[in-house]
Motif scaffolding. Structure first.
Motif, PDB file in Angstrom:
ATOM      1  N   MET A   1       0.798  -1.350   0.400  1.00  0.00           N
ATOM      2  CA  MET A   1       0.012   0.035  -0.091  1.00  0.00           C
ATOM      3  C   MET A   1       0.549   1.290  -0.406  1.00  0.00           C
ATOM      4  O   MET A   1       1.792   1.139   0.601  1.00  0.00           O
ATOM      5  N   GLU A   2       0.191   2.192  -0.760  1.00  0.00           N
ATOM      6  CA  GLU A   2       1.007   3.433  -0.882  1.00  0.00           C
ATOM      7  C   GLU A   2       1.357   4.341   0.401  1.00  0.00           C
ATOM      8  O   GLU A   2       0.210   4.470   1.111  1.00  0.00           O
ATOM      9  N   ALA A   3       2.093   5.015   1.140  1.00  0.00           N
ATOM     10  CA  ALA A   3       2.701   5.849   1.857  1.00  0.00           C
ATOM     11  C   ALA A   3       2.024   6.874   1.496  1.00  0.00           C
ATOM     12  O   ALA A   3       3.180   7.356   0.734  1.00  0.00           O
ATOM     13  N   VAL A   4       0.779   7.966   2.253  1.00  0.00           N
ATOM     14  CA  VAL A   4       0.820   9.089   1.881  1.00  0.00           C
ATOM     15  C   VAL A   4       1.143  10.368   3.230  1.00  0.00           C
ATOM     16  O   VAL A   4       1.201  11.540   2.739  1.00  0.00           O
ATOM     17  N   LEU A   5       1.195   9.789   4.324  1.00  0.00           N
ATOM     18  CA  LEU A   5       1.456  10.328   5.508  1.00  0.00           C
ATOM     19  C   LEU A   5       3.099   9.281   5.815  1.00  0.00           C
ATOM     20  O   LEU A   5       2.383   8.804   6.775  1.00  0.00           O
ATOM     21  N   ASN A   6       4.042  10.133   6.570  1.00  0.00           N
ATOM     22  CA  ASN A   6       5.368   9.975   7.180  1.00  0.00           C
ATOM     23  C   ASN A   6       5.867  11.268   8.047  1.00  0.00           C
ATOM     24  O   ASN A   6       5.748  11.988   7.469  1.00  0.00           O
ATOM     25  N   LEU A   7       5.700  10.548   9.534  1.00  0.00           N
ATOM     26  CA  LEU A   7       6.998  10.846  10.500  1.00  0.00           C
ATOM     27  C   LEU A   7       7.961  10.358  10.359  1.00  0.00           C
ATOM     28  O   LEU A   7       7.810   9.992  10.859  1.00  0.00           O
ATOM     29  N   THR A  26       3.896   6.252  10.037  1.00  0.00           N
ATOM     30  CA  THR A  26       3.978   5.850   8.503  1.00  0.00           C
ATOM     31  C   THR A  26       1.860   5.444   8.296  1.00  0.00           C
ATOM     32  O   THR A  26       1.684   4.510   9.274  1.00  0.00           O
ATOM     33  N   ILE A  27       1.312   6.424   7.785  1.00  0.00           N
ATOM     34  CA  ILE A  27      -0.110   6.053   7.462  1.00  0.00           C
ATOM     35  C   ILE A  27      -0.200   5.963   5.979  1.00  0.00           C
ATOM     36  O   ILE A  27       0.932   6.270   5.168  1.00  0.00           O
ATOM     37  N   TYR A  62       6.361  14.479   5.881  1.00  0.00           N
ATOM     38  CA  TYR A  62       6.586  13.877   4.233  1.00  0.00           C
ATOM     39  C   TYR A  62       4.797  13.469   4.031  1.00  0.00           C
ATOM     40  O   TYR A  62       4.191  12.581   4.858  1.00  0.00           O
ATOM     41  N   ILE A  63       3.928  15.017   2.643  1.00  0.00           N
ATOM     42  CA  ILE A  63       3.222  14.316   2.734  1.00  0.00           C
ATOM     43  C   ILE A  63       2.670  13.646   1.542  1.00  0.00           C
ATOM     44  O   ILE A  63       3.006  14.319   0.350  1.00  0.00           O
ATOM     45  N   ASN A  64       2.747  12.276   0.514  1.00  0.00           N
ATOM     46  CA  ASN A  64       2.377  12.412  -0.190  1.00  0.00           C
ATOM     47  C   ASN A  64       3.726  12.145  -1.207  1.00  0.00           C
ATOM     48  O   ASN A  64       4.148  11.693  -2.002  1.00  0.00           O
ATOM     49  N   GLY A  65       5.042  11.717  -0.468  1.00  0.00           N
ATOM     50  CA  GLY A  65       6.377  12.123  -0.692  1.00  0.00           C
ATOM     51  C   GLY A  65       6.789  13.380  -0.747  1.00  0.00           C
ATOM     52  O   GLY A  65       8.255  13.776  -1.058  1.00  0.00           O
ATOM     53  N   ILE A  66       6.274  14.495  -0.056  1.00  0.00           N
ATOM     54  CA  ILE A  66       6.897  15.872  -0.239  1.00  0.00           C
ATOM     55  C   ILE A  66       6.680  16.536   1.061  1.00  0.00           C
ATOM     56  O   ILE A  66       5.731  15.915   1.908  1.00  0.00           O
ATOM     57  N   SER A  67       7.645  17.307   1.823  1.00  0.00           N
ATOM     58  CA  SER A  67       8.540  17.581   2.494  1.00  0.00           C
ATOM     59  C   SER A  67       7.617  18.669   2.683  1.00  0.00           C
ATOM     60  O   SER A  67       7.583  19.578   1.713  1.00  0.00           O
ATOM     61  N   LEU A  68       7.150  19.004   3.423  1.00  0.00           N
ATOM     62  CA  LEU A  68       6.015  19.996   4.378  1.00  0.00           C
ATOM     63  C   LEU A  68       7.378  20.584   4.886  1.00  0.00           C
ATOM     64  O   LEU A  68       6.408  22.075   4.358  1.00  0.00           O
ATOM     65  N   LEU A 184     -11.159   8.622   1.409  1.00  0.00           N
ATOM     66  CA  LEU A 184      -9.821   9.461   1.619  1.00  0.00           C
ATOM     67  C   LEU A 184      -9.262   8.306   3.212  1.00  0.00           C
ATOM     68  O   LEU A 184      -9.603   7.458   3.460  1.00  0.00           O
ATOM     69  N   THR A 185      -7.983   8.647   3.194  1.00  0.00           N
ATOM     70  CA  THR A 185      -6.719   7.783   3.901  1.00  0.00           C
ATOM     71  C   THR A 185      -7.565   9.716   5.119  1.00  0.00           C
ATOM     72  O   THR A 185      -7.049  10.631   4.795  1.00  0.00           O
ATOM     73  N   MET A 186      -7.766   9.164   6.335  1.00  0.00           N
ATOM     74  CA  MET A 186      -8.189   9.547   7.437  1.00  0.00           C
ATOM     75  C   MET A 186      -7.795   9.718   8.907  1.00  0.00           C
ATOM     76  O   MET A 186      -6.883   8.684   9.023  1.00  0.00           O
TER      77      MET A 186
END
Length: 302
Positions: A1-7, A26-27, A62-68, A184-186
């Motif tokens: 499954m694709e990770a959409v949120l990483n802390l 990881t979410i 990181y949200i969808n691989g993009i650095s916040l 949605l991912t929640m």
């Protein structure tokens, strides 16, 4: 499954006080994650860091691989969020509020607002003034606000707070419908453990700013535990002997998660060490009991 949120290794200090410590999580896409912990555990602070309202003292989001941190606008465009109680202009209608806030997003049409109002069940009251809304309706309007811009991740902080039983049911059904229809991912932060258990696919326990458990809900509700009762004077020795099985004390007994084969091995260890076994019971554990066990509350199996 694709990770959409990483802390990664999130820390947050206010002066010398540590609020969040070395928090990594990881979410994945499609998960509904319950974030639970005692008051003061750092849940709201963590959510604010996730959406850029607070900067971490250390670590990366990181949200969808993009650095916040490096590309905030692009990263946050994928996120809808309700932090604490949503605030609106009370003398404006629900529609006027959504239209006002839509101005801060790109390419949101009047038709989009109508569709969102319909989606959250406010189509018949969307032109009423917000001051005449019930708490449940305001919570629905808050979810509508978070859905502006068609986010892929929805983060809510205490969505059931102060709601009556009917409103809790309505918000629960709305969340389930959104997760299914909009994929949605929640992330849902709440003290209402019954709702977390019924809604979420996964749960994250936080205590004193640290991650203490991240687990799929099915593994919690399907797990079987054993309670082994031994005489009071043998409990500490039994806990030591069964330390590799992560045995814990509950009142005058020992609690262990185990399969039947493991149970036989544990009973053999106790009997080999001359510890009398007074009673063995198996039971399924609910989220409340797991929560108390992992966050240090008083734990009783009923």
């Amino acid at each position: 499954m694709e990770a959409v949120l990483n802390l990664f290794d999130i820390c947050k200090n206010f002066g010398r006080k540590k609020i969040i410590s070395n928090f990594s999580m990881t979410i994945k896409k499609g998960q509904i994650v319950g974030l639970v912990g005692p008051n003061g555990a750092g849940k709201s602070t963590l959510i604010k860091i996730m959406v850029g309202l607070l900067k971490p003292s250390r670590g990366q989001v990181y949200i969808n691989g993009i650095s916040l941190k490096r590309d905030y606008e692009k990263a946050i465009s994928n996120v809808g969020c309700i932090v604490e109680n949503p605030e609106f202009f009370p003398d404006m209608s629900g529609y006027e509020n959504l239209d006002y806030f839509a101005g801060f997003r790109k390419n949101i049409s009047k038709e989009d607002i109508d569709e969102i109002a319909d989606k959250v069940g406010l189509q018949n009251r969307i032109h009423d003034k917000v001051k005449n809304y019930s708490l449940g309706m305001k919570q629905r309007l808050g979810i509508a606000l978070a859905l502006l811009g068609n986010p892929r991740i929805l983060i809510t902080d205490e969505p059931f707070n102060s709601l009556d039983a009917t409103s809790v049911y309505e918000i629960r059904q709305l969340v389930k419908m959104l997760a299914k229809d909009k994929n949605l991912t929640m992330i849902i932060s709440s003290h209402n453990l019954n709702e977390i258990q019924s809604l979420c696919t996964d749960v994250v326990f936080i205590k004193e700013g640290r991650l203490v458990l991240q687990k799929e809900m099915k593994d919690i509700v399907n797990a079987v535990y054993y309670r082994i009762t031994v005489p009071e004077e043998f409990i500490e020795k039994a806990l030591y002997l069964l330390r590799d099985y992560k045995a814990v004390r509950t009142d005058n007994s020992i609690q262990i998660k185990a399969s039947g084969d493991n149970l036989n091995g544990m009973l053999y260890i106790l009997l080999e060490n001359n510890i009398p076994i007074l009673e063995i019971k198996n039971f399924a554990q609910n989220l409340e009991e797991i929560y108390l066990l992992n966050t240090g509350g008083d734990f009783h199996v009923r």
